[in-house]
Every structure is written in C-alpha cells, then in structure tokens.
Design a protein around this motif. Structure first.
Motif, mmCIF file in Angstrom:
data_model
loop_
_atom_site.group_PDB
_atom_site.id
_atom_site.type_symbol
_atom_site.label_atom_id
_atom_site.label_comp_id
_atom_site.label_asym_id
_atom_site.label_seq_id
_atom_site.Cartn_x
_atom_site.Cartn_y
_atom_site.Cartn_z
ATOM 1 N N ASP A 185 -14.698 -8.754 -11.016
ATOM 2 C CA ASP A 185 -15.774 -7.762 -11.101
ATOM 3 C C ASP A 185 -17.079 -8.406 -11.565
ATOM 4 O OD1 ASP A 185 -15.267 -8.247 -13.757
ATOM 5 O OD2 ASP A 185 -14.882 -6.172 -14.313
ATOM 6 N N GLY A 186 -17.019 -9.680 -11.959
ATOM 7 C CA GLY A 186 -18.233 -10.414 -12.301
ATOM 8 C C GLY A 186 -18.819 -10.108 -13.653
ATOM 9 N N VAL A 187 -18.112 -9.369 -14.526
ATOM 10 C CA VAL A 187 -18.672 -9.003 -15.830
ATOM 11 C C VAL A 187 -18.489 -10.116 -16.851
ATOM 12 C CG1 VAL A 187 -18.569 -7.354 -17.734
ATOM 13 C CG2 VAL A 187 -18.334 -6.552 -15.388
ATOM 14 N N SER A 188 -17.271 -10.622 -16.970
ATOM 15 C CA SER A 188 -16.965 -11.594 -18.019
ATOM 16 C C SER A 188 -16.796 -13.012 -17.519
ATOM 17 C CB SER A 188 -15.673 -11.185 -18.762
ATOM 18 O OG SER A 188 -15.796 -9.897 -19.318
ATOM 19 N N ILE A 189 -16.621 -13.211 -16.237
ATOM 20 C CA ILE A 189 -16.306 -14.535 -15.710
ATOM 21 C C ILE A 189 -17.504 -15.460 -15.827
ATOM 22 C CG2 ILE A 189 -17.002 -14.138 -13.313
ATOM 23 C CD1 ILE A 189 -14.341 -15.536 -12.530
ATOM 24 N N GLY A 190 -17.226 -16.734 -16.058
ATOM 25 C CA GLY A 190 -18.288 -17.720 -16.226
ATOM 26 C C GLY A 190 -18.673 -18.372 -14.910
ATOM 27 N N THR A 191 -19.117 -19.626 -15.004
ATOM 28 C CA THR A 191 -19.593 -20.348 -13.834
ATOM 29 C C THR A 191 -18.462 -20.645 -12.869
ATOM 30 O OG1 THR A 191 -21.319 -21.372 -15.170
ATOM 31 C CG2 THR A 191 -20.806 -22.421 -13.072
ATOM 32 N N LEU A 192 -18.734 -20.483 -11.581
ATOM 33 C CA LEU A 192 -17.753 -20.760 -10.538
ATOM 34 C C LEU A 192 -18.149 -22.021 -9.787
ATOM 35 C CD1 LEU A 192 -17.319 -17.196 -9.009
ATOM 36 C CD2 LEU A 192 -16.036 -18.240 -10.863
ATOM 37 N N PRO A 193 -17.175 -22.759 -9.247
ATOM 38 C CA PRO A 193 -17.521 -23.916 -8.420
ATOM 39 C C PRO A 193 -18.218 -23.460 -7.152
ATOM 40 C CG PRO A 193 -15.160 -23.482 -8.349
ATOM 41 C CD PRO A 193 -15.725 -22.592 -9.405
ATOM 42 N N PRO A 194 -19.114 -24.275 -6.603
ATOM 43 C CA PRO A 194 -19.921 -23.813 -5.466
ATOM 44 C C PRO A 194 -19.108 -23.508 -4.222
ATOM 45 C CG PRO A 194 -20.233 -26.156 -5.857
ATOM 46 C CD PRO A 194 -19.470 -25.646 -7.023
ATOM 47 N N ARG A 195 -17.924 -24.123 -4.062
ATOM 48 C CA ARG A 195 -17.154 -23.870 -2.853
ATOM 49 C C ARG A 195 -16.205 -22.683 -2.987
ATOM 50 N NH1 ARG A 195 -12.072 -26.630 -2.252
ATOM 51 N NH2 ARG A 195 -11.348 -27.569 -4.199
ATOM 52 N N ALA A 196 -16.211 -22.015 -4.121
ATOM 53 C CA ALA A 196 -15.331 -20.861 -4.308
ATOM 54 C C ALA A 196 -15.888 -19.655 -3.560
ATOM 55 C CB ALA A 196 -15.189 -20.536 -5.789
ATOM 56 N N ARG A 197 -15.001 -18.954 -2.888
ATOM 57 C CA ARG A 197 -15.374 -17.727 -2.188
ATOM 58 C C ARG A 197 -15.068 -16.543 -3.089
ATOM 59 N NH1 ARG A 197 -12.552 -14.491 1.569
ATOM 60 N NH2 ARG A 197 -10.893 -16.056 1.712
ATOM 61 N N VAL A 198 -16.061 -15.690 -3.300
ATOM 62 C CA VAL A 198 -15.933 -14.563 -4.226
ATOM 63 C C VAL A 198 -15.599 -13.292 -3.460
ATOM 64 C CG1 VAL A 198 -17.111 -13.153 -5.938
ATOM 65 C CG2 VAL A 198 -17.513 -15.605 -5.870
ATOM 66 N N GLU A 199 -14.540 -12.625 -3.917
ATOM 67 C CA GLU A 199 -14.211 -11.296 -3.410
ATOM 68 C C GLU A 199 -14.453 -10.313 -4.558
ATOM 69 O OE1 GLU A 199 -13.508 -10.262 -0.490
ATOM 70 O OE2 GLU A 199 -13.306 -12.191 0.531
ATOM 71 N N SER A 200 -15.491 -9.527 -4.441
ATOM 72 C CA SER A 200 -15.889 -8.627 -5.518
ATOM 73 C C SER A 200 -15.073 -7.330 -5.497
ATOM 74 C CB SER A 200 -17.374 -8.292 -5.407
ATOM 75 O OG SER A 200 -17.737 -7.312 -6.360
ATOM 76 N N VAL A 201 -14.631 -6.920 -6.689
ATOM 77 C CA VAL A 201 -13.977 -5.613 -6.844
ATOM 78 C C VAL A 201 -14.810 -4.743 -7.788
ATOM 79 C CG1 VAL A 201 -11.657 -6.447 -6.337
ATOM 80 C CG2 VAL A 201 -12.503 -6.548 -8.689
#
Length: 596
Positions: A185-201
């Motif tokens: 949900d993107g609230v608490s998560i920190g930095t992601l690697p640039p090649r990671a694909r995000v699926e938002s809930v």
C-alpha cells in the motif's frame, strides 16, 4: 530456471542479431553469374568509363550491404528480445515481496483488507506462470526467517501464512531472481530497488486512532490521577469521536471529541475515582478502516503511601526530589543515628551504606565500600554511560544518553558469580556505573553522587525516582512498549497474554522475547519476579493509513526511488527504433542514387 537456461535467455538478442548479419552477408556473397552481351566495339564503353567520376560500384555495394545488415540486425534484435521476454515470463525465478506492515490490515470498501488484496493478486500471478517457475516469498516485516526459491505449491503455502504485523517500520528485504514484484500500500515500505515492479493495493479510507494514552499522578496532589489521550484523524473530513475510558468494576467516562481532518487533539480526563489497576481507552466513530489503533491500555498506579527514609548529612536537592514523588512519605535521618529500617518501606542512602544489608529495599548514591555491595574500583574522572539496559523497569522512559559524571568509583562485578545483579548502566571501559539486585529485598547502587553528575538535572530524573520507588517497594510499574516483538529482562519466564493464555516465548541470555500481536497487558513471570508490559500501537505514522507513496502510481509501475540509478535497457524498443531509422536512411540514399 536453470543457470544455463537463464544464460541462454540473456544472450538470445545478441545471438539473433549476429545470425541476421551473417544471413545478409551470405546473400551478398552469392553473386549472380555475369551476363554476356555482344557489342560492336569496346571503344565507346572505354570512353564512357573514363568520363564516369561517380562513386565506384564497390563502395555503393558495401554501403548497400551495410544498410541491409543493420536493418536486419535491428529487426532480429527486436524479435529475439520479445522472445526472451516471453521465455522469462513463462519460466524463471520470481521474487514476490509482500508488505505485511500494520497498515496492510486496513479494510477497504469491499470489506477485505489491503493484505487480502495483495495475497490475492500474488496468487493470481503465481497461478498464471509456467509450472516450472520458482518463487521466493519475502515480507517486509521479516517474519519469513529463511526465504528461498521454491516450487509454486510450497510458495503458495508460505503466502497463505502471512499476516499483517505490528512492530518496527517495514523495510525492503534482500531479493534476487529474474523478476521482483512488490505488493504494497506504500505507507510504511522504504526504498525499493529500481527494477522492482510495484503492484499497489492502496485505497484511501477514513481512519481515526489513539496515538497517546498516559496515566500519571499529579505531583502537587498525590491523590489525583489524570489520563492524557491524544486522538488523530487521518481521514479527509472532520470527525466527532466518542472516547471512552473504562476501569475496573465497570467504571467509565465518555466524551465526544471533535477532531479536524488530518489533525490531532488531546484530552485530559480525571480518573481519580477509578480503582487501581488496568484502564482501557477506546474510540468509536463511523467508517473507521483500521481497528488496531482504536484501543489502548494503561495502568492506574497504586496510591498507597510509601514510607521512605533518607539517610544523609544534607542534600536539599535529593530531599525535594523525593518529596515530589507521588505517594512518598519522607523522613530524614542522619548517618550516625541507628536506623530501624523495619519502620520504612524504602531507605535512600546519600554517600553512606550500612555494614549489614538492609532488611528493606535500598537506593544508594556513592556508597562507602561494604561487603554486601560489589567492590569498587579506583576513582574515575569524567565518565559517561556507554551502554544501558533500556528494557529494565528502572529505565522505563528514561535515557542515559547525556549522562556526565565528574567522579565515579565504578563497580567491578567479575567476582560476583551467583549473584543476581543487573548492570543498569556501564562506562566505556565496561565497568558498571549503576547496579541493581534482582533478589529481594531489591537495592540499587550508584557509583557516583548526584552532585557529582548531571543526572539530577535530567528531565527524566523524577521519572527514574518514581520507577525506582515502585520497583523496590514491590509494585513495579508496567513497562510501556509498542506492539510486535518485545524483550523483557526476565530470564526463563512464561508470558501471559491479555486473555490469560500463555504466549510463545524465546529465552535469549538472561532475557525473554515474545510477540504482542494485539494491544493489552502482558505479564512475564519467573520464579523470582513478575514484570508487567503494556503493549499499545500508539504510532501516528501507522494511524495515518492514507499517507501512501504509491497514491499517484498505477498498478505495475516500476518504482522510481532513485533517479540516479540506471533503468533496465529495453532491447525491443531500441531495436525497432534503430530499424525504422535505418529504413528511412535507406529510402533517402536510394532516391539520391547512392546505393544503386
């Protein structure tokens, strides 16, 4: 996917382009046989050749070959890259990262939680992949201890066991594989690697919560106790919140509190009429999407007077500090007088110590050497605390970070085997500055005097005295902790949860570690002592369930965390663009008669 297959997939575009160039070269090598034409005389053709000053046929032929080869290479690269993408999507090693931070327990408009949606999307993705695909399930709260690549069925079992967890802030786990997909949900998560694909809930919801709940006695009025509650509104509209504080025997107080959108408001409630024991603060409001921050607990401190004797030749500061501690009834005694400690609940010694161990708990500041206390080293000047036991009840909400001591006779515990003594704070050389006995009657010994340090000037010093008096008098205050993993300085303890049932405990050295998944009172019990822990969420960052970093992103967006990091090269788009540009150039050169 095996290492050989992964290597083959990586080199597939290059192999395709090399093959295309080789085919074009072979076709140009296949020259048609020369045509035999009979002419009347060679004189006319020799004159034409001498007057022809254009580029030679050989250069035109090489230019034509180069253009044809480049166009073929570009188109072959696009086709091979597309095939590689299909190959990798059908079979490979995929890392699935599930955000299981507290806000993922937020309920959306369909009644399911954000975590439910994340797990559902992950299952759909896994079912759509080839049977040979391997999956690595990881979570941001670190509850999967040893993640590794597994078959689909085993990975699905890991996925089903995940639950939203409270505790430390979420962090992105170490990940690898051909593909990384993050469900969050993107609230608490920190930095992601640039090649990671995000699926938002993420879905915005209305939420209010309790972010502070504290109960304290009023120093000027020992019989008066107040509760301070802070309420936060993380929604988009103003709210009227029903706040209820409930005590033992069903006593309760209810108030209606108006809190503006995206704002907070504090309320002070007099709870002097409540019985000693557990207090519960709860809120009720329509359309609340997150439940864990709707309730909080605190202990109403006991109000029985504590008889304290201060043995000193004169220390007005310490005397006034003890008088300010709630419930303390203080008596001052000179060191040369015979003290009958049976008449007191606690004795405080200022630059003194009795030859025999007191029969009641004792607090000692810079005691003279006696046999029942740890031996003292030679005096040390200008020292501070390097480490301290923040999990001990004495240091509940007390820090030793800024402690400065002019002179101290540090304690040496090397020959104290068998003694149940805890080092509360230690100097940089490893010797003890503050020691406490875990066996009754308790005692606490400081290697320095108050006037030889800045500890008495700390804002938390009255809190320490309150903790010490309660701990030594057999009424230790409850330790306030957040939810999640909790460590208490009680070795080999069993822990009872809020419902009275035992919870799982791990012993680590002389401490016990357990998990608090819900707010409430937890009790750690050993053969010699009992420690009460109040676990609450009380975190404004969690209550703000709408503070998502992904609100502006669509599902499947690659996370642009660091603009300085390179973006994976798109071979398909680059090859198609190159082929199109070369075709345009070939058309221009043909019209200009450069290749014919």
């Amino acid at each position: 996917m095996s290492a050989a297959a992964a290597s083959m997939a990586a080199w597939l575009p290059f192999a395709g382009m090399l093959a295309a160039a080789a085919v074009v070269a072979f076709l140009y090598w296949l020259k048609p046989p020369p045509r035999r034409i009979v002419v009347a005389s060679n004189l006319i053709w020799e004159r034409v050749l001498r007057q022809d000053r254009r580029t030679s046929d050989s250069l035109r032929r090489w230019l034509s070959f180069l253009l044809a080869a480049l166009i073929a290479v570009g188109l072959a690269g696009a086709i091979a890259s597309a095939g590689r993408s299909q190959f990798a999507a059908g079979e490979g090693r995929v890392t699935i990262v599930i955000d299981d931070s507290p806000t993922m327990a937020t309920r959306t408009t369909d009644g399911a939680t954000r975590l439910d949606h994340a797990l559902g999307k992950a299952r759909e993705m896994m079912q759509a992949r080839a049977a040979a695909t391997e999956f690595r399930i990881a979570d941001t709260m670190g509850r999967i201890a040893v993640p590794g690549f597994r078959g689909r069925d085993e990975a699905l079992e890991q996925l089903a066991a995940l639950r939203a967890q409270a505790g430390r802030l979420a962090a992105f786990p170490v990940s690898d594989g051909d593909e990384i997909v993050v469900f969050t949900d993107g609230v608490s998560i920190g930095t992601l690697p640039p090649r990671a694909r995000v699926e938002s809930v993420f879905e915005p919801v209305e939420n209010t919560g309790i972010t502070v709940f504290d109960v304290r006695q009023v120093p000027a009025h020992p019989g008066r106790v107040v509760a301070y509650v802070e309420l936060a509104n993380a929604g988009g509209v103003d709210k009227t919140i029903e706040l209820t504080i409930t005590g033992l025997g069903g006593k309760h107080v209810t108030r209606l509190v108006k809190v503006a959108r995206s704002g907070t408001r504090g309320e002070t409630v007099d709870v002097s009429g409540f019985d000693d024991g557990l207090l519960r603060a709860s809120i009720a409001v329509a359309g609340d999407g997150f439940a864990l921050d709707d309730v909080a607990y605190a202990l109403l401190p006991a109000r029985r007077p504590i008889r304290v004797a201060l043995v000193t030749r004169g220390n007005a500061f310490l005397e006034n500090a003890l008088i300010a501690v709630p419930r303390v009834k203080l008596s001052k005694v000179a060191p040369e007088r015979n003290l009958d400690d049976a008449n007191y609940d606690v004795v405080v010694f200022d630059r003194a110590a009795p030859k025999a161990r007191p029969r009641v708990p004792a607090l000692l500041f810079r005691p003279n050497p006696v046999a029942w206390l740890p031996p003292q080293r030679k005096e040390t000047a200008k020292v501070g605390a390097k480490t301290w036991d923040g999990a001990h009840p004495l240091l509940d909400r007390v820090s030793m970070r800024d402690l400065n001591v002019d002179r101290a006779a540090e304690f040496d515990l090397r020959d104290r085997a068998g003694k149940r003594e805890s080092v509360i704070a230690s100097a940089p050389d490893g010797q003890a500055l503050i020691v406490a006995s875990d066996e009754g009657p308790h005692w606490i010994a400081f290697s320095f005097a108050l006037d030889e340090s800045n500890f008495g000037l700390h804002a938390a010093f009255p809190m320490f005295l309150d903790n010490a008096i309660n701990w030594m008098s057999g009424e230790p205050p409850a330790i306030a902790r957040g939810m999640g993993a909790i460590r208490v300085s009680v070795g080999g303890a069993r822990v009872l949860g809020p419902d009275g049932a035992e919870v799982a405990v791990r012993s680590i050295g002389g401490a016990s570690l357990f998990d608090a998944p819900a707010p409430g009172l937890y009790t750690a019990i050993s053969a010699r002592e009992r420690v009460r822990v109040i676990a609450n969420l009380l975190d404004r960052r969690v209550t703000d369930v709408n503070a998502s970093r992904l609100a502006a992103f669509k599902p499947g967006t690659v996370m642009p965390d660091d603009p300085g990091k390179s973006v994976p090269f798109d071979w398909i788009a680059a090859s198609l663009l190159a082929g199109a540009l070369l075709l345009l150039f070939e058309w221009w050169s043909w019209n200009r008669r450069l290749t014919v």
